[in-house]
Each structure stands twice: as C-alpha cells, then as structure tokens.
Motif scaffolding. Structure first.
Motif, PDB file in Angstrom:
ATOM      1  N   PRO A   1       0.841  -1.199   0.000  1.00 43.70           N
ATOM      2  CA  PRO A   1       0.000   0.000   0.000  1.00 43.70           C
ATOM      3  C   PRO A   1       0.875   1.248   0.000  1.00 43.70           C
ATOM      4  O   PRO A   1       2.063   1.192   0.319  1.00 43.70           O
ATOM      5  CB  PRO A   1      -0.782  -0.129   1.306  1.00 43.70           C
ATOM      6  N   ALA A   2       0.271   2.368  -0.348  1.00 44.11           N
ATOM      7  CA  ALA A   2       0.974   3.647  -0.258  1.00 44.11           C
ATOM      8  C   ALA A   2       1.271   3.928   1.217  1.00 44.11           C
ATOM      9  O   ALA A   2       0.533   3.478   2.100  1.00 44.11           O
ATOM     10  CB  ALA A   2       0.114   4.760  -0.843  1.00 44.11           C
TER      11      ALA A   2
ATOM     12  N   VAL B   1       5.891  -2.165   8.599  1.00 42.93           N
ATOM     13  CA  VAL B   1       5.202  -2.361   9.878  1.00 42.93           C
ATOM     14  C   VAL B   1       4.045  -3.323   9.609  1.00 42.93           C
ATOM     15  O   VAL B   1       3.156  -3.015   8.809  1.00 42.93           O
ATOM     16  CB  VAL B   1       4.664  -1.023  10.427  1.00 42.93           C
ATOM     17  N   PRO B   2       4.045  -4.504  10.230  1.00 41.58           N
ATOM     18  CA  PRO B   2       2.988  -5.482   9.966  1.00 41.58           C
ATOM     19  C   PRO B   2       1.591  -4.929  10.271  1.00 41.58           C
ATOM     20  O   PRO B   2       1.395  -4.206  11.239  1.00 41.58           O
ATOM     21  CB  PRO B   2       3.314  -6.645  10.907  1.00 41.58           C
ATOM     22  N   ALA B   3       0.634  -5.275   9.390  1.00 42.55           N
ATOM     23  CA  ALA B   3      -0.776  -4.908   9.571  1.00 42.55           C
ATOM     24  C   ALA B   3      -1.620  -6.104   9.126  1.00 42.55           C
ATOM     25  O   ALA B   3      -2.329  -6.035   8.139  1.00 42.55           O
ATOM     26  CB  ALA B   3      -1.108  -3.663   8.761  1.00 42.55           C
ATOM     27  N   PRO B   4      -1.512  -7.227   9.869  1.00 43.78           N
ATOM     28  CA  PRO B   4      -2.227  -8.437   9.441  1.00 43.78           C
ATOM     29  C   PRO B   4      -3.739  -8.287   9.574  1.00 43.78           C
ATOM     30  O   PRO B   4      -4.215  -7.526  10.421  1.00 43.78           O
ATOM     31  CB  PRO B   4      -1.699  -9.520  10.377  1.00 43.78           C
ATOM     32  N   PRO B   5      -4.493  -9.001   8.724  1.00 39.66           N
ATOM     33  CA  PRO B   5      -5.950  -8.973   8.846  1.00 39.66           C
ATOM     34  C   PRO B   5      -6.376  -9.503  10.215  1.00 39.66           C
ATOM     35  O   PRO B   5      -5.747 -10.416  10.753  1.00 39.66           O
ATOM     36  CB  PRO B   5      -6.424  -9.924   7.741  1.00 39.66           C
TER      37      PRO B   5
ATOM     38  N   ILE C   1       0.867  -9.884  -1.926  1.00 40.60           N
ATOM     39  CA  ILE C   1       0.286  -8.639  -1.431  1.00 40.60           C
ATOM     40  C   ILE C   1       0.561  -8.591   0.070  1.00 40.60           C
ATOM     41  O   ILE C   1      -0.040  -9.330   0.850  1.00 40.60           O
ATOM     42  CB  ILE C   1      -1.226  -8.576  -1.726  1.00 40.60           C
ATOM     43  N   ALA C   2       1.500  -7.748   0.461  1.00 41.41           N
ATOM     44  CA  ALA C   2       1.934  -7.677   1.857  1.00 41.41           C
ATOM     45  C   ALA C   2       0.887  -6.989   2.721  1.00 41.41           C
ATOM     46  O   ALA C   2       0.297  -5.985   2.327  1.00 41.41           O
ATOM     47  CB  ALA C   2       3.256  -6.934   1.952  1.00 41.41           C
TER      48      ALA C   2
END
Length: 196
Positions: A3-4, A171-175, A160-161
């Motif tokens: 993502p941006a 910086v992790p942003a897991p679902p 898709i990270a």
C-alpha cells in the motif's frame, strides 16, 4: 505489492482477502490495455466451496470512468481461506462423476470461469494461507492444478503484503481474521486458453 505509505487501511476488512487499495491497484493494472477500451473487472468473493457456492458468492463489477459495460474480461476471485481445500480434502482428480462445469467445488468453478471468459481473458485468484491443526497450509498448488485442468495458463504469482511501509522498513498490519503468522495474501494470474 504494497500500500501507499499514507494508506489508512492496509489490511483487508474481516471476511475479505484483499484490502480496497489492492483491488483498486489490480483494477488499474489488469483492465487497461494499450490501444483497447478498458476491460470490465468482475470481483467474486467466495466464503465456502459447498454445492451452490456460485449463488452465495458476492459479486462486484468495476468499470472505468466512462462506465464501460459488457462481458467481463478480467475475473477476480477472492477465495476466503475457510473456502479452500484442507490438506486432507484434496481437489478431485480427473474422471470424477461430474466432470467439467457441473462439478461442485473449485474444479467446477474453474470450468465455469473458463466458459465465461473470452480468449486471453484473465482469471485472478486472491487467497491466503491458513492454519489447519496448528500447521500453516498453502493450497495454491492444488488450485493452480485444477485451473490448468479447466483450460487456464499460469502467468504470474504476486504477493500482497499486509504491512505499512514506514521509512526503510515494513510495519505489519495483518488482517484481524487471519491465522497467526500470515503476513501476506497471494494473487495468482491465469489466462484463459481457448482452442479453435
């Protein structure tokens, strides 16, 4: 695919595989072809693979700014991890009782998708791994094999990270609803092959 840096929602909403920014990036990259009118993107979201799965799927159509309509040339199938085969539930082999588009589950879906798409139409599969009895499983091999049996050619695998870029690190942003340890979704690009 990332993502941006200023994207507020890096992770997908619960029940979804892809975040909105990824769907928009896919729409822009795969529906615009040089010298042609922009193609229609049809996104189908599956939550299960039980008989009648097509009737329960959620469909969204994305068109260009001019409102192009017509037959979808790009089909994005968002496969929720709960709808994927488990390691003990392999996809049926050829020669099953109902071959082709009448089959239930993923083999039948791939045959139906192949019938809908024109020559060189694209099928994009979006999914992610899950944990089964504590083991992280990846169903991509069996899904790709089933798609190839239905008449698709494998073109590309994109990661898709689920992370925010911040400076020189992620910086992790897991679902919220992802299995522990899942940090990305997979996007498989397949092309429909039609013989004369």
């Amino acid at each position: 695919m990332l993502p941006a840096p200023n994207e507020p929602d890096a992770a997908p909403a619960p029940g979804r595989v892809l975040p909105d920014w990824a769907v928009e990036t896919i729409r822009v990259q795969y529906t615009r072809r040089p010298g042609r009118t922009s193609a229609v993107l049809l996104k189908i979201s599956f939550q299960d693979a039980a008989p009648g799965m097509d009737a329960r799927a959620r469909c969204t159509t994305y068109t260009d700014a001019g409102g192009t309509t017509g037959t979808a040339q790009v089909l994005l199938a968002e496969l929720h991890p709960d709808a994927l085969p488990t390691p003990h539930d392999d996809l049926p082999a050829a020669g099953s009782e109902m071959p082709g588009a009448m089959e239930d589950g993923w083999p039948g879906f791939f045959h139906r998708a192949h019938r809908v798409l024109p020559h060189d139409g694209l099928l994009l599969l979006a999914t992610r791994q899950r944990r089964d009895t504590g083991i992280l499983t990846d169903p991509l091999g069996s899904l790709i094999a089933s798609a190839r049996t239905a008449g698709f050619r494998y073109l590309q695998h994109i990661v898709i990270a689920h992370a925010h870029p911040s400076g020189n690190h992620l910086v992790p942003a897991p679902p919220i609803d992802a299995s522990p340890g899942v940090a990305h979704s997979d996007l498989i690009v397949l092309s429909a092959i039609h013989h004369a």
